[in-house]
Design an enzyme around this catalytic site. Structure first.
Site, PDB file in Angstrom:
ATOM      1  N   SER A 167       5.015   3.286 -13.403  1.00 46.61           N
ATOM      2  CA  SER A 167       4.047   2.395 -14.159  1.00 46.61           C
ATOM      3  C   SER A 167       4.466   2.666 -15.808  1.00 46.61           C
ATOM      4  CB  SER A 167       2.672   2.908 -13.662  1.00 46.61           C
ATOM      5  OG  SER A 167       1.752   1.855 -14.279  1.00 46.61           O
ATOM      6  N   GLU A 229       3.095  -5.981  -5.406  1.00 45.08           N
ATOM      7  CA  GLU A 229       2.979  -6.057  -6.904  1.00 45.08           C
ATOM      8  C   GLU A 229       3.463  -7.416  -7.416  1.00 45.08           C
ATOM      9  OE1 GLU A 229       3.608  -2.342  -9.150  1.00 45.08           O
ATOM     10  OE2 GLU A 229       4.907  -1.922  -7.584  1.00 45.08           O
ATOM     11  N   HIS A 267       1.081  -0.962  -6.117  1.00 42.21           N
ATOM     12  CA  HIS A 267       1.239  -0.381  -7.313  1.00 42.21           C
ATOM     13  C   HIS A 267       0.956   1.122  -7.261  1.00 42.21           C
ATOM     14  CE1 HIS A 267       2.394  -0.102 -11.324  1.00 42.21           C
ATOM     15  NE2 HIS A 267       1.205   0.575 -11.895  1.00 42.21           N
TER      16      HIS A 267
END
Length: 298
Positions: A167, A229, A267
């Protein structure tokens, strides 16, 4: 760190008696940034066997509060059967924060580049984002303070160092690739938040490509995301895939890039499977003794 290693050995029996569950062969210490504004919980896992002549490979892991245990146990299990998995023992260096939560808001500062607030994504509920823009200072902490501390304590193979981030951590990994590509041999960026500092990162990518016109690097890049995602408005998957395509075009300059999308993962849920693949990507035995990753049965 040497004192803590000795302390851990001395307290092994006490730990067993008082009922605590610990990860074998791990130590922890606190380190600070040079300006004293940032504090880090550094967790290190080390193999039990003698180091090879070149030293142990090392994986530097961001967001250690969330995934240190996952990566350490993944490496430990896979490296227990190098002949079947292709994974060799390694040192894992987790960089975390003084919290028991999986993620600290301090990561926003460490993993991001300076950018105008108007360029940031809209925050949930309209809240103000945590402090941003400390990536360069964090990079200097890793290179100037953390790595030397690890190298004083352990025999490491400087030619086989990896950095792993997810991330915003994946964003930082890409930033480090572009501004200091010689720092690591392997860069693993999971679900990288390229949209967060896209303009800044693209400028650094162009500088990186221009540098490769003048010199050759031997760099391996693994970029990945979860299939689920794809629907996120930030275009995490598209941005990651397109970046990897551009990096693949630099193969003749020594850049080896791979993009992987994990079916059925989002995610956060992508982390365990990504770690399994990243460990095999980073720690594959190069001696020719091992079977390819996933070969054979336990």
């Amino acid at each position: 760190m040497a004192g803590q290693l000795n302390e851990g050995a001395a307290n092994k029996e006490t730990t067993a008696r008082d009922g605590r569950v610990t990860i074998p062969r791990t130590v922890q210490r606190v380190m600070h940034s040079r300006d004293g504004r940032s504090e880090y919980r550094i967790c290190v896992a080390y193999p039990g066997e003698e180091a090879p002549p070149a030293g142990f490979p090392v994986i530097y892991l961001l967001d250690a509060n969330a995934v240190f245990g996952t990566m350490v146990e993944t490496m430990r299990v896979l490296a227990s059967r190098t002949d079947k998995t292709g994974v060799v023992p390694a040192i894992i260096v987790g960089i975390g924060y003084d919290t028991e939560l999986p993620f600290s808001s301090a990561r926003h500062y460490d993993f991001t580049m300076p950018v105008d607030a108007a360029e940031l994504p809209q925050s949930p509920g309209g809240r103000v984002w945590p402090r941003q823009g400390g990536a360069e200072a964090f990079l200097q902490f890793i290179e100037g303070d953390l790595k030397p501390a690890i190298e004083r304590e352990f025999r490491i193979d400087r030619a086989r160092q990896t950095i792993f981030g997810h991330s915003l951590g994946g964003l930082f990994v890409l930033h480090m690739l572009f501004v200091k590509p010689q720092a690591f041999r392997t860069y693993v960026a999971g679900s990288p938040s390229i949209h967060w500092n896209k303009r800044f990162l693209e400028a650094k990518e162009r500088e990186f490509a221009a540098r490769l016109e003048r010199e050759r690097l031997e760099t391996r890049v693994y970029v990945a995301a979860g299939e689920l995602e794809q629907t996120h408005k930030s275009r995490i998957n598209d941005n990651a895939r397109e970046l990897c395509e551009r990096l693949s075009a630099l193969a003749d300059r020594g850049v080896s890039a791979l993009y992987k999308e994990f079916e059925g993962e989002g995610h956060i849920s992508v982390l365990p499977v990504l770690i399994s693949h990243a460990v095999r990507f980073a720690l594959k035995d190069t001696s020719g003794r091992a079977a390819p990753p996933d070969g054979g049965q336990f």
